[in-house]
Scaffold this motif. Structure first.
Motif, short mmCIF file in Angstrom:
data_model
loop_
_atom_site.label_atom_id
_atom_site.label_comp_id
_atom_site.label_asym_id
_atom_site.label_seq_id
_atom_site.Cartn_x
_atom_site.Cartn_y
_atom_site.Cartn_z
N UNK A 1 -2.87 -5.55 4.31
CA UNK A 1 -2.85 -4.84 3.03
C UNK A 1 -4.18 -4.96 2.31
N UNK A 2 -4.49 -3.95 1.53
CA UNK A 2 -5.69 -3.97 0.70
C UNK A 2 -5.54 -4.92 -0.49
N UNK A 3 -4.32 -5.46 -0.72
CA UNK A 3 -4.10 -6.36 -1.84
C UNK A 3 -4.10 -7.83 -1.42
N UNK A 4 -4.67 -8.11 -0.27
CA UNK A 4 -4.76 -9.51 0.19
C UNK A 4 -5.55 -10.37 -0.78
N UNK B 1 0.82 -1.21 0.00
CA UNK B 1 0.00 0.00 0.00
C UNK B 1 0.86 1.26 0.00
N UNK B 2 2.06 1.16 0.57
CA UNK B 2 3.00 2.27 0.51
C UNK B 2 3.40 2.55 -0.94
N UNK B 3 3.56 1.48 -1.72
CA UNK B 3 3.90 1.65 -3.14
C UNK B 3 2.76 2.33 -3.88
N UNK C 1 -4.21 -2.91 -11.34
CA UNK C 1 -3.64 -2.00 -10.34
C UNK C 1 -2.36 -2.58 -9.77
N UNK C 2 -2.43 -3.84 -9.36
CA UNK C 2 -1.28 -4.47 -8.71
C UNK C 2 -0.08 -4.52 -9.65
N UNK C 3 -0.34 -4.75 -10.94
CA UNK C 3 0.74 -4.83 -11.92
C UNK C 3 1.54 -3.54 -11.97
N UNK D 1 10.13 1.13 -1.20
CA UNK D 1 8.70 0.84 -1.32
C UNK D 1 8.51 -0.26 -2.36
N UNK D 2 8.92 -1.46 -1.99
CA UNK D 2 8.79 -2.62 -2.88
C UNK D 2 7.45 -3.29 -2.58
N UNK D 3 6.61 -3.51 -3.59
CA UNK D 3 5.26 -4.01 -3.32
C UNK D 3 5.19 -5.46 -2.86
#
Length: 568
Positions: free
Chosen positions: A408-411, A258-260, A322-324, A451-453
């Motif tokens: 994280x919101x990317x769970x 999320x920092x990324x 988004x994640x990409x 800030x590595x995702x």
């Protein structure tokens, strides 16, 4: 380590095809031997098949490891040996990476080294090959040609977790039943580390020189643990935590994700409307607009048809989209913003077309699939074979996903790493599962981004703490691994480490090159690239410029490979 898992495989496959198109080489003409018998291959390279034990603890036959080198051009008196490289994945082909980029690697390290790529056991040109499927058509039934082959969002519907669990139960059954030669249990990271020692020894060097990125960092740390007295120079970059990997619980990967994403919001505001198409006056407004767009697509996806494929830009597609972007901010953020703006205006064609793959066509005259198509299987075999025996129920996996959402919101994207191993039953007793660390014959260089995702900076410090004398070099960039942006400070330090053993000072923080900006064309473009205020490093010589150009080219090829299986 990627629009999606298999979409990125398609990108990597295209890159590989382009690399090999100009100069094909038939690996079937080589015979594996216990020494490196070099044959001219491709253009300006040399290839060999190295015979290694399939099982290092018992006589179970042999494996053959495909090895390629971009030869040193220095006089023998100046020769410094081989540097091995692993591009991540797991499943990335070191052979095709070096064939594509040998000259660029030599530009970074110097012509005193042989630049060496190898395909880990089970991958690409190495044998035995890993395959769960009998035909290309059967494989394609699991990996559809459009972006339905992306990572499923576990938050897309209540049925996703049960469906994915069921799919990987079947994958596990297919793998076990079709492993008639009993090879899958030997496709593990510790055995790849042992193979690397054999490769180095075949060059005449007892001490390994190696650069590993993403999953390759875990491979390097495993080697240094198993063979501490055989460490010559080992640089690990974009650090995968051993404890997470060997327990099949990568939740901690999401610490900085999320920092990324926040760097996108902040960078867009700083860039202004002329450079960021999804601009709003504040980061909070951009975040809110992205959330609203996400829910809009959840409620009503976009159907898209192009000249070569068709599919939906739906919730899962969009979450992967988004994640990409977080993997390669300097290459992706400006286009990502344009894509978001187009979607917000009701146009999904460009976003879909940029991530599509051609419809599958089966060549029935071919009795086996091209080597690049087993990346999926080799990734599963390695990651699941390294981990513990899992017996997670659907309710267990729901609880696992909920715990990830607290971080994280990317769970919803990341939970598949756990699920895809729940049906895996092939494990070798006594395989290495950590811990990593210990005193080594030469200290490691450990590189991490601010800030590595998917491989957070905390993991770089954890790895360094496990290897006394090692040093963490921090690159002040968002994105995955140092190759996300060229940095004279970072990659100059990498060169110095291999050439003369010099480690950067503890606490060194490197900025990217001034040309690396998140939103090109912004009035203050040079100000929107960092999360700290580390000083810029200016070019001093033409050689510095060549080094940065080489890093850019390497990054463009390695980033998709390293992220094949997310994260590695």
């Amino acid at each position: 380590m990627i629009p999606s898992f298999l979409a990125r495989l398609a990108v990597a496959g295209l890159l590989i095809s382009n690399v090999l198109a100009d100069s094909e080489f038939d690996w079937e003409t080589l015979t594996a031997t216990a020494s490196l018998n070099w044959t001219s291959c491709y253009t300006g390279f040399e290839c060999s098949l190295l015979e290694v034990p399939l099982d290092y603890s018992a006589d179970k036959g042999n494996a053959s490891i495909a090895v390629v080198r971009y030869p040193s051009t220095a006089p023998k008196s100046e020769y410094l040996g081989p540097i091995l490289f692993n591009p991540g994945g797991p499943g990335g082909s070191g052979v095709t990476t070096i064939v594509a980029l040998g000259a660029e690697f030599a530009e970074i390290f110097g012509n005193q080294f042989d630049i060496v790529g190898f395909d880990p056991r089970g991958v690409s040109f190495s044998k035995p090959a890993v395959s769960f499927f009998k035909t290309a058509a059967e494989r394609q039934s699991w990996t559809a040609p459009d972006l339905d082959f992306r990572y499923p969002s576990l938050n897309a519907s209540a049925g996703v977790i049960p469906n994915v669990w069921g799919q990987f139960q079947l994958i596990g059954q297919l793998a076990e039943e079709r492993d008639t030669d009993d090879v899958l249990q030997y496709i593990t990271t510790d055995n790849v580390a042992r193979d690397m020692l054999r490769i180095s020894q075949a060059f005449g060097y007892e001490k390994l020189q190696y650069w590993g990125v993403s999953y390759g960092s875990l491979l390097g740390a495993t080697f240094a643990t198993l063979f501490p007295n055989n460490v010559g120079r080992i640089a690990i970059d974009g650090i995968m935590d051993w404890e997470a990997w060997y327990s099949s619980n990568l939740t901690g990967s999401l610490q900085d994700t999320d920092k990324t994403l926040q760097t996108f919001f902040d960078g867009c505001v700083a860039a202004g409307p002329s450079a960021c198409a999804f601009y709003a006056p504040s980061s909070a407004e951009i975040a809110a607009n992205l959330a609203a767009l996400t829910e809009s697509i959840r409620a009503q996806p976009f159907p898209v048809k192009t000249d070569i494929s068709h599919g939906l830009v739906d919730f899962t597609f969009f979450r992967n989209y988004i994640f990409a972007a977080l993997y390669s901010p300097y290459n992706a953020f400006a286009g990502f913003a344009q894509g978001l703006a187009a979607l917000a205006s009701g146009n999904a064609t460009g976003v879909y077309a940029a991530n599509q793959a051609p419809e599958f066509e089966c060549d029935c005259s071919v009795d086996r699939a091209p080597f690049t198509e087993n990346i999926y299987e080799s990734l599963i075999a390695t990651s699941c074979g390294d981990g513990p025996q899992l017996n997670d129920s659907i309710s267990d996996l729901r609880a696992f996903y909920e715990r990830q959402t607290e971080l994280s919101s990317f769970a919803d994207i990341w939970g598949l790493w756990r699920i895809h191993c729940t049906g895996w039953k092939v494990h070798r007793p006594g395989r290495f599962q950590g811990p990593v660390g210990g005193n080594t014959s030469f200290p490691l260089l450990v590189i991490g981004n601010t800030a590595d995702p998917v491989t957070p900076l905390a993991w770089a410090h954890k790895a360094s703490a496990a290897f006394p004398g090692s040093v963490v070099l921090t690159q002040d960039t968002p994105g995955h691994m140092s190759l996300v942006a060229p940095s004279l400070c970072t990659h100059g330090a990498l060169r110095a480490y291999f050439q003369n053993g010099t480690l950067p000072a503890a606490g060194t923080v490197c900025e990217p090159d001034a040309s690396a900006v998140l939103f090109p064309g912004a009035p203050n473009a040079t100000a929107n690239t960092s999360t700290t205020n580390a000083p810029k490093t200016l070019l001093a010589t033409a050689a510095d410029g060549k080094l940065l150009d080489a890093v850019r080219k390497i990054g463009n090829v390695v980033r998709p490979i390293a992220a094949m299986g997310r994260p590695l």
